[in-house]
Design a protein around this motif. Structure first.
Motif, short mmCIF file in Angstrom:
data_model
loop_
_atom_site.label_atom_id
_atom_site.label_comp_id
_atom_site.label_asym_id
_atom_site.label_seq_id
_atom_site.Cartn_x
_atom_site.Cartn_y
_atom_site.Cartn_z
N GLY A 84 0.82 -1.20 0.00
CA GLY A 84 0.00 0.00 0.00
C GLY A 84 0.86 1.25 0.00
N ARG A 85 0.20 2.40 -0.06
CA ARG A 85 0.89 3.69 -0.09
C ARG A 85 1.27 4.17 1.30
N GLU A 115 2.95 2.81 -4.98
CA GLU A 115 2.04 1.80 -4.44
C GLU A 115 2.75 0.84 -3.47
N TYR A 116 4.03 1.04 -3.26
CA TYR A 116 4.80 0.10 -2.45
C TYR A 116 5.45 0.79 -1.25
N THR A 150 13.43 -1.03 -3.70
CA THR A 150 12.42 -2.05 -3.41
C THR A 150 11.21 -2.00 -4.34
N PRO A 151 10.56 -0.84 -4.55
CA PRO A 151 9.36 -0.83 -5.40
C PRO A 151 9.60 -1.38 -6.80
N GLU A 159 7.66 -4.55 -8.31
CA GLU A 159 6.78 -4.25 -9.45
C GLU A 159 7.14 -5.08 -10.68
N GLU A 160 8.43 -5.26 -10.93
CA GLU A 160 8.85 -6.06 -12.07
C GLU A 160 8.33 -7.49 -11.94
N TRP A 161 8.41 -8.05 -10.74
CA TRP A 161 7.92 -9.41 -10.52
C TRP A 161 6.41 -9.48 -10.73
N ILE A 162 5.68 -8.56 -10.13
CA ILE A 162 4.22 -8.62 -10.19
C ILE A 162 3.70 -8.37 -11.60
N SER A 163 4.24 -7.40 -12.29
CA SER A 163 3.70 -6.98 -13.58
C SER A 163 4.23 -7.77 -14.77
#
Length: 243
Positions: free
Chosen positions: A82-83, A92-93, A121-122, A126-130
């Protein structure tokens, strides 16, 4: 401080054998670089196994990035990020909700919110999730780390992957998965973060427990001593000071 009346609780929370330790910063960098190289090696051979290798590399980095226990990491869901209004640069991270923290006997899992502290970290998450996670067989579930065989990666897989990377690099056998959490605590303290902040980040009830986990380097201790000595000398030489 640790007294007889609180020592038992701390020993229970220590979650590790005394000889276990944190990574040094060079060791941690080498470990993460090796995890990334394994992804490229497996993918270069045209094997689909690069997906779980990428997952595990990101999982190790995320464990360190938030100072998590093994099961806390394993049980993360996509919706747990979350923010942070005070850390807008993280998007968002900015925070991570840990829903499966270590529980006291007879109590439900302890929840806590961990703030993002490192700017890398973000992008890593994000690379993993998206880009990568959508290629996993069980990507439809809520788990952040799905397995190629089920909806969530297992503990044995995490331990075996960690050990194989450590051993391939010839690193100290005293390093274990939990060393990532020890490293987070140690490096935050070395970087000058307030000990109470670190204690709250990792979910310790007692400051002495956090102190047990702190494995500051000899270089850090030397620099800390030098600062104190320099300040003492400066104060002694300050104009107007009388002996």
């Amino acid at each position: 401080m640790v007294f007889e009346w609180n020592a038992a609780a701390h020993a229970d929370e220590a979650e590790g054998e005394p000889e276990r330790r944190a990574f040094t910063r060079p060791e941690l960098e080498v470990f993460f670089d090796h995890a990334d190289a394994e992804v490229l090696r497996v993918r270069g051979k045209g094997r689909k196994g690069w997906l779980p290798a990428f997952r595990d590399a990101t999982l190790f980095k995320t464990t360190y990035a938030y100072g998590l226990r093994r099961n806390e990491t394993r049980m993360l869901d996509l919706t747990d990020f979350g923010r942070n209004p005070q850390g807008r640069e993280f998007g968002e991270y900015g925070t991570l909700l840990v829903r499966h923290g270590k529980a006291k006997k007879g109590s439900p899992p302890k929840r806590r919110s961990v703030l993002t502290v490192w700017h890398w970290t973000p992008g890593t998450v994000e690379e993993w999730i998206s880009e990568v996670r959508p290629g996993m067989r069980h990507m439809a579930g809520p788990a952040l780390w799905p397995s190629e065989r089920g909806p969530r990666v297992g503990v044995q897989r995490l331990d075996s992957r960690f050990a194989s990377y450590r051993d391939a690099l010839g690193l100290d056998p005293a390093l274990e998965f939990h060393s990532l959490r020890r490293s987070y605590i140690t490096h935050l303290i070395e970087d000058g973060h307030d000990p109470l902040f670190v204690q709250q980040q990792v979910g310790h009830d007692h400051a002495s427990t956090t102190a047990i986990y702190t494995c500051v380097s000899s270089d850090f201790r030397t620099r800390s001593l030098r600062r104190v000595l320099d300040a003492t000398i400066e104060a002694a030489l300050r104009p107007g000071r009388t002996s």
